[in-house]
Enzyme design. Structure first.
Site, PDB file in Angstrom:
ATOM      1  N   ARG A 225       4.167   0.032  -4.624  1.00  0.00           N
ATOM      2  CA  ARG A 225       3.962  -0.534  -3.291  1.00  0.00           C
ATOM      3  C   ARG A 225       2.693  -1.381  -3.203  1.00  0.00           C
ATOM      4  O   ARG A 225       2.470  -2.075  -2.209  1.00  0.00           O
ATOM      5  CB  ARG A 225       3.874   0.585  -2.258  1.00  0.00           C
ATOM      6  CG  ARG A 225       5.083   1.478  -2.208  1.00  0.00           C
ATOM      7  CD  ARG A 225       4.917   2.500  -1.108  1.00  0.00           C
ATOM      8  NE  ARG A 225       4.972   1.851   0.180  1.00  0.00           N
ATOM      9  CZ  ARG A 225       6.052   1.765   0.945  1.00  0.00           C
ATOM     10  NH1 ARG A 225       7.175   2.300   0.539  1.00  0.00           N
ATOM     11  NH2 ARG A 225       6.014   1.159   2.101  1.00  0.00           N
TER      12      ARG A 225
ATOM     13  N   HIS B 243      18.370 -36.780  -6.509  1.00  0.00           N
ATOM     14  CA  HIS B 243      17.602 -37.297  -5.369  1.00  0.00           C
ATOM     15  C   HIS B 243      16.107 -37.003  -5.519  1.00  0.00           C
ATOM     16  O   HIS B 243      15.370 -37.034  -4.538  1.00  0.00           O
ATOM     17  CB  HIS B 243      18.137 -36.698  -4.068  1.00  0.00           C
ATOM     18  CG  HIS B 243      19.572 -37.053  -3.825  1.00  0.00           C
ATOM     19  ND1 HIS B 243      19.969 -38.321  -3.473  1.00  0.00           N
ATOM     20  CD2 HIS B 243      20.702 -36.324  -3.934  1.00  0.00           C
ATOM     21  CE1 HIS B 243      21.288 -38.354  -3.347  1.00  0.00           C
ATOM     22  NE2 HIS B 243      21.751 -37.155  -3.629  1.00  0.00           N
TER      23      HIS B 243
ATOM     24  N   GLU C  71       8.264 -14.979 -10.442  1.00  0.00           N
ATOM     25  CA  GLU C  71       7.510 -13.803 -10.001  1.00  0.00           C
ATOM     26  C   GLU C  71       7.138 -12.894 -11.167  1.00  0.00           C
ATOM     27  O   GLU C  71       6.135 -12.188 -11.115  1.00  0.00           O
ATOM     28  CB  GLU C  71       8.237 -13.020  -8.909  1.00  0.00           C
ATOM     29  CG  GLU C  71       9.504 -12.330  -9.326  1.00  0.00           C
ATOM     30  CD  GLU C  71      10.182 -11.595  -8.183  1.00  0.00           C
ATOM     31  OE1 GLU C  71       9.507 -11.032  -7.326  1.00  0.00           O
ATOM     32  OE2 GLU C  71      11.437 -11.576  -8.169  1.00  0.00           O
TER      33      GLU C  71
ATOM     34  N   LYS D 117      13.204 -15.002  -9.916  1.00  0.00           N
ATOM     35  CA  LYS D 117      12.919 -13.922 -10.867  1.00  0.00           C
ATOM     36  C   LYS D 117      11.935 -14.391 -11.923  1.00  0.00           C
ATOM     37  O   LYS D 117      11.002 -13.691 -12.266  1.00  0.00           O
ATOM     38  CB  LYS D 117      14.195 -13.428 -11.574  1.00  0.00           C
ATOM     39  CG  LYS D 117      15.173 -12.617 -10.749  1.00  0.00           C
ATOM     40  CD  LYS D 117      14.711 -11.223 -10.392  1.00  0.00           C
ATOM     41  CE  LYS D 117      14.043 -11.196  -9.045  1.00  0.00           C
ATOM     42  NZ  LYS D 117      14.837 -10.909  -7.904  1.00  0.00           N
TER      43      LYS D 117
ATOM     44  N   ASN E 113      -2.057   1.914   5.735  1.00  0.00           N
ATOM     45  CA  ASN E 113      -1.166   0.830   5.308  1.00  0.00           C
ATOM     46  C   ASN E 113      -0.836   0.020   6.552  1.00  0.00           C
ATOM     47  O   ASN E 113      -0.347   0.582   7.538  1.00  0.00           O
ATOM     48  CB  ASN E 113       0.105   1.427   4.693  1.00  0.00           C
ATOM     49  CG  ASN E 113       1.158   0.379   4.406  1.00  0.00           C
ATOM     50  OD1 ASN E 113       0.834  -0.797   4.231  1.00  0.00           O
ATOM     51  ND2 ASN E 113       2.413   0.789   4.368  1.00  0.00           N
ATOM     52  N   GLY E 114      -1.126  -1.277   6.523  1.00  0.00           N
ATOM     53  CA  GLY E 114      -0.833  -2.110   7.696  1.00  0.00           C
ATOM     54  C   GLY E 114      -2.012  -3.017   7.991  1.00  0.00           C
ATOM     55  O   GLY E 114      -2.914  -3.172   7.168  1.00  0.00           O
TER      56      GLY E 114
ATOM     57  N   LYS F  70       6.089  -4.014  -3.599  1.00  0.00           N
ATOM     58  CA  LYS F  70       7.526  -3.825  -3.417  1.00  0.00           C
ATOM     59  C   LYS F  70       7.993  -4.069  -1.987  1.00  0.00           C
ATOM     60  O   LYS F  70       8.892  -4.850  -1.753  1.00  0.00           O
ATOM     61  CB  LYS F  70       7.912  -2.421  -3.891  1.00  0.00           C
ATOM     62  CG  LYS F  70       9.413  -2.153  -3.893  1.00  0.00           C
ATOM     63  CD  LYS F  70      10.148  -3.052  -4.861  1.00  0.00           C
ATOM     64  CE  LYS F  70      11.643  -2.887  -4.835  1.00  0.00           C
ATOM     65  NZ  LYS F  70      12.316  -3.965  -5.564  1.00  0.00           N
TER      66      LYS F  70
ATOM     67  N   CYS G 239       0.822  -1.205   0.000  1.00  0.00           N
ATOM     68  CA  CYS G 239       0.000   0.000   0.000  1.00  0.00           C
ATOM     69  C   CYS G 239       0.856   1.254   0.000  1.00  0.00           C
ATOM     70  O   CYS G 239       1.835   1.356   0.736  1.00  0.00           O
ATOM     71  CB  CYS G 239      -0.954   0.077   1.194  1.00  0.00           C
ATOM     72  SG  CYS G 239      -2.076  -1.300   1.314  1.00  0.00           S
TER      73      CYS G 239
ATOM     74  N   TRP H 196      -2.644  -2.840  -1.689  1.00  0.00           N
ATOM     75  CA  TRP H 196      -2.293  -4.255  -1.802  1.00  0.00           C
ATOM     76  C   TRP H 196      -3.162  -4.945  -0.757  1.00  0.00           C
ATOM     77  O   TRP H 196      -2.962  -4.760   0.444  1.00  0.00           O
ATOM     78  CB  TRP H 196      -0.807  -4.451  -1.512  1.00  0.00           C
ATOM     79  CG  TRP H 196      -0.328  -5.859  -1.734  1.00  0.00           C
ATOM     80  CD1 TRP H 196       0.120  -6.381  -2.906  1.00  0.00           C
ATOM     81  CD2 TRP H 196      -0.240  -6.906  -0.762  1.00  0.00           C
ATOM     82  NE1 TRP H 196       0.476  -7.699  -2.722  1.00  0.00           N
ATOM     83  CE2 TRP H 196       0.267  -8.046  -1.417  1.00  0.00           C
ATOM     84  CE3 TRP H 196      -0.547  -7.000   0.592  1.00  0.00           C
ATOM     85  CZ2 TRP H 196       0.474  -9.253  -0.768  1.00  0.00           C
ATOM     86  CZ3 TRP H 196      -0.346  -8.207   1.246  1.00  0.00           C
ATOM     87  CH2 TRP H 196       0.177  -9.323   0.557  1.00  0.00           C
TER      88      TRP H 196
ATOM     89  N   GLU I  98      17.892 -17.651  -7.185  1.00  0.00           N
ATOM     90  CA  GLU I  98      17.493 -16.282  -7.549  1.00  0.00           C
ATOM     91  C   GLU I  98      16.962 -16.237  -8.992  1.00  0.00           C
ATOM     92  O   GLU I  98      15.972 -15.554  -9.267  1.00  0.00           O
ATOM     93  CB  GLU I  98      18.691 -15.334  -7.356  1.00  0.00           C
ATOM     94  CG  GLU I  98      18.505 -13.914  -7.856  1.00  0.00           C
ATOM     95  CD  GLU I  98      17.395 -13.113  -7.174  1.00  0.00           C
ATOM     96  OE1 GLU I  98      16.749 -13.628  -6.250  1.00  0.00           O
ATOM     97  OE2 GLU I  98      17.150 -11.976  -7.614  1.00  0.00           O
TER      98      GLU I  98
HETATM   99  C1  F6R Z   1      12.117 -10.602  -5.230  1.00  0.00           C
HETATM  100  C2  F6R Z   1      11.920  -9.576  -4.221  1.00  0.00           C
HETATM  101  C3  F6R Z   1      11.529  -9.990  -2.861  1.00  0.00           C
HETATM  102  C4  F6R Z   1      12.279  -9.154  -1.806  1.00  0.00           C
HETATM  103  C5  F6R Z   1      11.777  -9.490  -0.396  1.00  0.00           C
HETATM  104  C6  F6R Z   1      12.573  -8.781   0.665  1.00  0.00           C
HETATM  105  O1  F6R Z   1      12.475 -10.054  -6.454  1.00  0.00           O
HETATM  106  O2  F6R Z   1      12.049  -8.404  -4.503  1.00  0.00           O
HETATM  107  O3  F6R Z   1      11.730 -11.343  -2.655  1.00  0.00           O
HETATM  108  O4  F6R Z   1      13.641  -9.429  -1.921  1.00  0.00           O
HETATM  109  O5  F6R Z   1      10.426  -9.119  -0.307  1.00  0.00           O
HETATM  110  O6  F6R Z   1      12.472  -7.400   0.539  1.00  0.00           O
HETATM  111  P1  F6R Z   1      13.509  -6.440   1.234  1.00  0.00           P
HETATM  112  O7  F6R Z   1      14.837  -6.687   0.643  1.00  0.00           O
HETATM  113  O8  F6R Z   1      12.990  -5.074   0.916  1.00  0.00           O
HETATM  114  O9  F6R Z   1      13.475  -6.750   2.698  1.00  0.00           O
END
Ligand code: F6R
Length: 611
Positions: free
Chosen positions: A27, A507, A491, A488, A99-100, A606, A2, A73, A484
């Site tokens: 966000r 395994h 998501e 990527k 937000n929360g 985000k 949010c 969100w 990773e």
């Molecule tokens: C993946 C991604 C998330 C963040 C995770 C932690 O691309 O962006 O997995 O890495 O939500 O976020 P931070 O680093 O802001 O604590």
């Protein structure tokens, strides 16, 4: 999670709030809304993106100088027009954005229902604004006092902004566990989830702390805590430039951020790595360096991509510093009963510095007497302030929801820390130290060279865009990189992708392999190169389609696989910073080919400020 923005001042809120919401959209983006004051409070809200909201109010005569806006969100209630914020109180005289999560909302709701309140939405936020109104009615007090009394009874997390029909010159903001920044301009104030919507109007900000309430009334700011103790505001200067939060000619923020990596990695080494003098200076944690040198163990706390940076660091911290390292998902750690050794150091890694689980894990560790150091990107963020000391990654604002440049900056900072620690602990020879720092200094150029092959990744994306599954395999330093790469891809493109240690494949996951399974190997030359070649053979024997990320000039793997992507050679511990680049590009281009919203993937946001 949010984005919220409130404004009071001399500007028309229509462009100010809408533009602010566009900046905050990363966000959360399942619905958006706006409320402003003219003869009464007017609220417009809509499921969908900020541009849908803009279309909804395009014909409205909007000439107000106080208003609030929200991009959501969803937590409580599905994303629809009704659950979108702002929410009005029963009298229609108060409007709130939030937000929360209000954890005790159902108890408060029952109380209000028994008094005859009726709710339109399923949200905890509508409960909160009615609770505030009810407190004001019952206590016959000022609005500020009602907000304060109500928040004293609230359990959970909130960043809120409130406007009131009866107080047209008042804007109220409060926070607990959800970020809130106050922007101070000339005869105008902003309150927002982060500084991005404020930046173009002022560089003077106050980061609210938990349990603080800001009341802007008749052009004056009053800052008190929840017990009504006045707080002296600490005004900080924002260092971010406006260009940093714009796309700068790129189609997406994510692509811009991928291409910024040579610069962001350089920026995060600037003033820290001194090659001529062979020294590393990490000013932010210098006071804790002795403690680190003697630490019996380091525990890394993080989530998502930051957790994966921690995994890479586990390998090189142990290798170079000979200190046991454990990497914990913050979300698991916070509900465990962890054994923290005397002298143990915790490292909390977070791009946003707002991740709720990481913050909670920090609080738990601190409550047990641990020293927690932060590695954050966002200056002034909650984690940066909650930790005893820390190192900023200086990667610049990361707006694309999928983390890219923050990851490589985290790896760079963690490597600087490992090298500095190894030097002080005398666990590294001077020739090895010199070799690695020289290599580290050349990493931005190697990343730049890698980016020149973006078109190759685009071609591959075109070939594989219809795949429904992907496997990513790596060993040693490249194992977390495989994870990773898979993260990527899933998501951004919603293709199921699994990362695995290459040797573990036999395994179980090997059963998945057939001619329809694309398998990405990160098979750069390191001490276990020969071993991963055997794993490639195993996949080849089962007709898997292999894409291999290899060290430049590797002719051997070329013979075995379907597609290769070459990366410049570097020290094996630094390779993740380079080998992740083609994986970021592959995921990006596949998502683009599939028509996915790269900067705002479905269901994500985000900074994850809720549990
Ligand atoms: C993946 C991604 C998330 C963040 C995770 C932690 O691309 O962006 O997995 O890495 O939500 O976020 P931070 O680093 O802001 O604590």
């Amino acid at each position: 999670m949010c984005g919220i923005i409130g404004y009071i001042g001399h500007r028309n809120i229509h462009p100010t709030i809408l533009k602010g919401l566009e900046r905050l959209e990363y966000r959360g983006y399942d619905s958006a809304g706006i409320a402003w004051l003219d003869s009464g409070i007017r609220v417009y809200k809509k499921a969908g993106k900020v541009h849908d909201l803009a279309a909804l109010i395009a014909q409205e005569k909007l000439n107000s100088h106080i208003g609030i806006g929200h991009t959501r969100w969803a937590t409580h209630g599905v994303p629809n027009d009704t659950n979108a914020h702002p929410h009005l109180s029963a009298s229609g005289k108060l409007a709130i954005i939030h937000n929360g999560i209000i954890e005790n909302y159902s108890i408060l709701k029952q109380e209000l229902l028994s008094k005859g309140y009726i709710f339109k939405s399923d949200t905890d936020t509508e409960v909160l604004i009615n609770f505030i109104e009810d407190v004001q009615l019952c206590n016959n007090c000022s609005l500020e006092e009602a907000v304060r009394l109500a928040l004293n009874k609230v359990v959970g997390a909130y960043g809120i902004v409130i406007i009131s029909q009866d107080h047209p010159n008042t804007l109220i903001g409060a926070r607990k566990s959800s970020p809130l920044v106050l922007g101070i301009g000339k005869d105008e104030f902003f309150i927002a989830s982060d500084a991005t919507p404020i930046l173009e109007y002022t560089d003077r900000v106050i980061y609210l702390n938990d349990y603080e309430i800001a009341v802007i009334k008749d052009g004056m700011l009053f800052l008190n805590d929840i017990k009504n103790v006045p707080i002296t505001p600490y005004i900080q200067k924002l260092e971010i430039q406006l260009e940093a939060i714009e796309k700068g000619g790129f189609e997406h923020f994510m692509l811009k951020e991928i291409f910024e990596q040579p610069t962001s990695i350089t920026d995060c080494m600037r003033g820290r790595l001194d090659i001529p003098h062979k020294t590393i200076k990490l000013g932010g944690i210098e006071a804790h360096m002795d403690q680190l040198v003697h630490a019996p163990k380091i525990t890394i706390l993080a989530c998502g991509t930051s957790w994966l940076a921690g995994m890479v660091a586990e390998y090189f911290l142990e290798e170079l510093c000979r200190i046991p390292v454990e990497v914990q998902y913050a979300s698991e750690f916070r509900y465990r009963n962890p054994i923290i050794q005397p002298g143990e150091i915790m490292l909390a890694i977070s791009q946003s510095g707002e991740t709720a689980d990481t913050l909670a894990a920090i609080e738990l560790a601190q409550a047990q007497g641990a020293t927690v150091l932060g590695i954050c990107n966002v200056v002034g963020s909650s984690i940066a302030r909650a930790t005893q000391a820390g190192i900023y990654t200086h990667a610049g604002p990361e707006i694309g929801v999928a983390s890219t440049k923050a990851f490589t900056a985290q790896l760079t900072v963690l490597m600087l820390l490992a090298l500095s620690l190894a030097q002080r602990r005398k666990t590294i020879t001077s020739s090895k130290f010199e070799e690695i720092i020289t290599e580290l200094a050349s990493i931005p150029d190697k990343v730049k060279a890698m980016l020149q092959h973006a078109s190759k990744l685009k071609e591959l994306a075109n070939l594989f865009k219809s795949a429904t599954n992907f496997l990513y395999l790596g060993r040693g330093y490249n194992y977390p990189v495989a994870l990773e790469g898979a993260l990527k891809l899933k998501e951004l493109s919603y293709i199921h992708a699994e990362g695995y240690p290459a040797a573990e494949m036999k395994h179980g996951p090997i059963a998945l392999i057939d001619e329809d399974m694309p398998v990405v190997f990160i098979a750069t030359k390191d001490r276990i190169y020969e071993k991963i070649i055997s794993n490639i053979q195993e996949v080849k024997a089962r007709k898997g389609k292999i894409i291999a990320i290899v060290t430049q000039g590797d002719e051997h793997v070329k013979q075995l696989v379907d597609h290769i992507i070459e990366v410049p050679a570097t020290h094996e511990a630094l390779m993740p910073i380079v080998s992740v680049i083609p994986l970021q590009l592959l995921a990006y281009y596949i998502a683009v080919e599939k028509g996915c919203n790269v900067d705002q993937p479905r269901n994500l946001a985000k900074s994850v400020t809720v549990e």
